[in-house]
Scaffold this active site. Sequence first.
Site, PDB file in Angstrom:
ATOM      1  CE  LYS A 110      -3.134   3.685   3.444  1.00  0.00           C
ATOM      2  NZ  LYS A 110      -3.317   3.805   4.877  1.00  0.00           N
ATOM      3  CE  LYS A 192       2.559   2.336   7.358  1.00  0.00           C
ATOM      4  NZ  LYS A 192       1.561   2.901   8.185  1.00  0.00           N
ATOM      5  CE  LYS A 195      -4.748  -1.976   9.741  1.00  0.00           C
ATOM      6  NZ  LYS A 195      -5.121  -1.997  11.147  1.00  0.00           N
TER       7      LYS A 195
END
Length: 325
Positions: A110, A192, A195
């Site tokens: 992130k 993966k 969203k």
Amino acid sequence: MRIFSGIRPTGNIHIGNYLGAVKQWIELQEKNECVFCIVDLHAITTPYDPKELQKNILDAASIYLAAGVNPEKSIIFVQSEVKEHAELAWLLETITPMGELSRMTQYKEKSKQYKDYVNAGLFAYPVLMAADILLYRAKAVPVGKDQEQHVELARTIAKKFNQKFGQIFPEPETILPKTGAKIMSLTNPKKKMSKTDDPKSYISLFDSPEDITKKIMSAETDSGKEVVYNITKKPGISNLLIIYSLITGKTTQEIEKQFKGKGYGEFKKSLAKVLADYLEPFRRKQKELQTRDVYVKEMLSQGASRAKTIAETTMKEVRSKMGLS
Ligand code: AMP
Ligand code: TRP
């Protein structure tokens, strides 16, 4: 057994979240005491729109309900409504080594993805998650594979607390689904499904049949034309086969047989149809719940008050053990 799990209200909950996490919850609530949390305090560690947050929280709640979480049995609530989460997170931060946190894969990913948004909350994210779990003294945590490392850290923190201040917390175990623990992106089957990526890369639980068809038909596949499961040579088709299998309950071998000699196009068409049919009740229920905001809010507020009773009891003990009043 008490079980805890959480999902971030970041909008667009997708079939990866559903197959990797939410679907297991439904089965677990039959025989266990389940606590399901909409983790808004986690959601604000990555860029978000404050104007959208409340809507996303209600969406997440309606997904729980549409998927079959039973509010009579399980507790469903919003994290920020139970202040003890933030309090326990702070206390646990004082015994969590920085080194452990800097090893976390999600933090590394992130902070690369949001280079100008690397905040201390993002770094401490796993401690808040440990607090979520430990506040309810949960023994098991059903999540997808990407969260396994965080649950392991929650175990480490529980152990450390117990040794330092006295036994309070059980060491929580991860419950992973047998298959579906990691559904991959439709546009890049090596990554993966997430969203925060391009909407083309995931199927949202509320996508229209037209969108589902468009996304599945243009999903990245592999060279060749046979529909066979081979995760290294055919990651794209294998991911679609896993989705097909989880949705229909058929084994991948049965599906291979069904599409023998038929090629990718036909297989994808069928998958799109199967998915659209499967997700129809989600779309219907969401529409219905959108007109029943008051009911959803009432359910969340009752959930919060049940959660609070448990959280307050734990916090009393924690404060006392740590020498706080
Ligand atoms: P998040 O959307 O990151 O809050 O994740 C909510 C839950 O869905 C967690 O238990 C994740 O492990 C799970 N999850 C997220 N993405 C996937 C995926 N691509 N495949 C399987 N499970 C997933
Ligand atoms: N970190 C989880 C995710 O990204 C969400 C989460 C927050 C969670 N607190 C939790 C999951 C506690 C399980 C238990 O998906």
